[in-house]
Design an enzyme around this catalytic site. Structure first.
Site, PDB file in Angstrom:
ATOM      1  CB  CYS A  85      -0.922   0.011   1.204  1.00  0.00           C
ATOM      2  SG  CYS A  85      -0.063   0.121   2.802  1.00  0.00           S
ATOM      3  CG  HIS A 256      -4.163   1.033   4.172  1.00  0.00           C
ATOM      4  ND1 HIS A 256      -3.514   0.276   3.233  1.00  0.00           N
ATOM      5  CD2 HIS A 256      -5.319   1.447   3.566  1.00  0.00           C
ATOM      6  CE1 HIS A 256      -4.246   0.210   2.120  1.00  0.00           C
ATOM      7  NE2 HIS A 256      -5.340   0.917   2.306  1.00  0.00           N
ATOM      8  CG  ASN A 277      -8.224   1.322  -0.085  1.00  0.00           C
ATOM      9  OD1 ASN A 277      -7.010   1.198   0.038  1.00  0.00           O
ATOM     10  ND2 ASN A 277      -9.079   0.800   0.780  1.00  0.00           N
TER      11      ASN A 277
END
Length: 431
Positions: A85, A256, A277
């Site tokens: 991520c 994240h 995302n």
């Protein structure tokens, strides 16, 4: 039968949720060596500042006067899980800002994220699929640049693998890990590293000077999306479907990185961020989600937010005719004209006399899946890799200022090198 099927599905989801916390973390937990203070910022200049009252009530880089200034979304989890991520949130922000800097002219650039997984760890920039940070990506791009995804060969543009595939003896990234081309030459399927692809660098990067809503909004509004860390939890991972995600005070593990592209406010006064995302377009709302704004929801406003300013000189050089594209990369006009047509040796890069580099094991001669080097030698390599040719890696102060102006002035006509760029997709013109 139907009841049994639903029960089996429910059990599968519960098991997945149970193991998620151990596998979800994709940010680097600790470093063997701290990042030098001078590397935390590069040509840093804070964005212009407006008050909350002066900023628009809603702003969305996915809808600027009816046109999106964002490029497509990614999924870090396929073809297998990879804790990247940190890489996706950062490169997504950079390539969106690249589109903004270019005034929306196409084609859109999708940066070769796999290159950072292949090569970054050899320089201490991240740990591949085991995690990393925004600073790892921006430092790699500052020094070596990134090509676009058309450079990546086996496994597709993104294989969710990393440097470990080259073996424990590997000490540097092989040429094919950065950029590759393959063609049938002399009757054999042949692959070779491309040493001079079109690359994109950074003229500046840094962390937000002040944590909180106002600083984040000013950076987004004036210069483009930003990348921020957040604390995810099972309720968000598996429970977010639509609407505005609310804060969970029990979510304290920041694990994240995501890209914030704008903000808005509901009719009932609930303020929110618009966030991209990296879990595929089927997550949330076409890959995006909304989350409460102004309350540090899921620790997103604590100050671990970053910006970067990309440059696109190689692309401009090709557009203007200063450089020309070939099967082996881009070259000055005179160099390109000196390249002998198909089937002959590359005129600019010497073969390693048929010997394998230390990080390569010689494949079996009978292996049908082996790509041969340029002269037909199975498993051959080169003396150098694209990382040994970081042309333009450190922009001059003037180039940095020009890039800053381009981002700060997206509402005005900007001049850069040999191309004149108009905002929001008006056609580029030759100067």
């Amino acid at each position: 039968m139907r009841t049994a099927a639903w029960a089996a599905l429910a059990l599968t989801l519960l098991l997945a949720a149970a193991v998620r916390p151990a596998a979800a973390g994709c940010r680097r937990r600790q470093r063997t060596e701290p990042v030098p203070p001078e590397d935390m910022y590069f040509n840093h200049q804070p964005a212009p500042q407006k008050t909350l009252e002066e900023l628009p009530k809603e702003w969305d880089w996915n809808n600027v006067d009816g046109r999106s200034m964002l490029v497509p979304s990614w999924n870090q989890h396929i073809p297998q899980y990879c804790g990247s991520c940190w890489l996706h949130g950062t490169t997504s922000m950079i390539q969106d800002r690249l589109k903004i800097v270019k005034g929306g002219i196409g084609p859109d650039v999708m940066l070769a994220r796999q290159v950072v997984l292949n090569c970054g760890a050899f320089h201490g920039y991240g740990q591949g699929c085991d995690g990393g940070d925004v600073i790892d990506v921006v430092r790699y791009m500052k020094h070596f640049g990134l090509p676009d995804e058309s450079c990546q060969a086996r496994g597709g543009p993104y294989s969710a693998t990393d440097h470990t595939k080259y073996g424990k003896a590997a000490t540097r990234c092989p040429g094919e890990g950065y950029c590759t081309n393959c063609m049938p030459l002399k009757g054999k399927d042949t692959c070779w590293p491309v040493h001079t692809p079109i690359r994109y660098y950074l003229s500046a990067y840094g962390k937000m000077d002040e944590p909180g809503e106002l600083g984040m909004m000013n950076e987004i509004y004036h210069r483009g999306p930003i990348t921020c860390s957040m604390a995810t939890h099972e309720g968000f991972d598996y429970g977010y479907h639509h609407g505005v995600a609310r804060n969970n005070p029990n979510a304290t593990d920041v694990d994240h990185d995501v890209e914030i592209v704008g903000w808005g406010e509901q009719e009932d006064g609930l303020k929110y961020w618009l966030v991209r995302n990296s879990w595929g377009s089927y997550f949330g709302q076409l890959g995006f989600f909304k989350i409460e704004r102004g309350v540090n929801a899921l620790r997103m406003e604590e100050g671990d937010c970053w910006y970067a300013i990309p440059t696109w000189q190689d692309e401009q050089d090709v557009r203007s005719g200063k450089k020309e594209g070939t099967m082996w990369g881009i070259f000055d006009k005179e160099e390109a004209e000196a390249i002998i047509p198909e089937g002959h040796r590359h005129p600019h890069f010497k073969h390693h006399d048929g010997q394998l580099a230390a990080q390569h094991a010689a494949p079996a001669e009978g292996d049908d899946d082996v790509a041969t080097s340029w002269d037909g030698t199975v498993g051959g390599t080169y003396d150098n890799t694209p990382e040994d040719h970081p042309d333009g890696a450190v922009p001059t102060q003037q180039q940095a200022q020009e890039a800053q102006q381009a981002l700060a002035g997206v509402q005005q006509v900007q001049a850069q090198a040999s191309l004149r760029v108009r905002p929001f997709g008006a056609a580029a013109e030759q100067a």
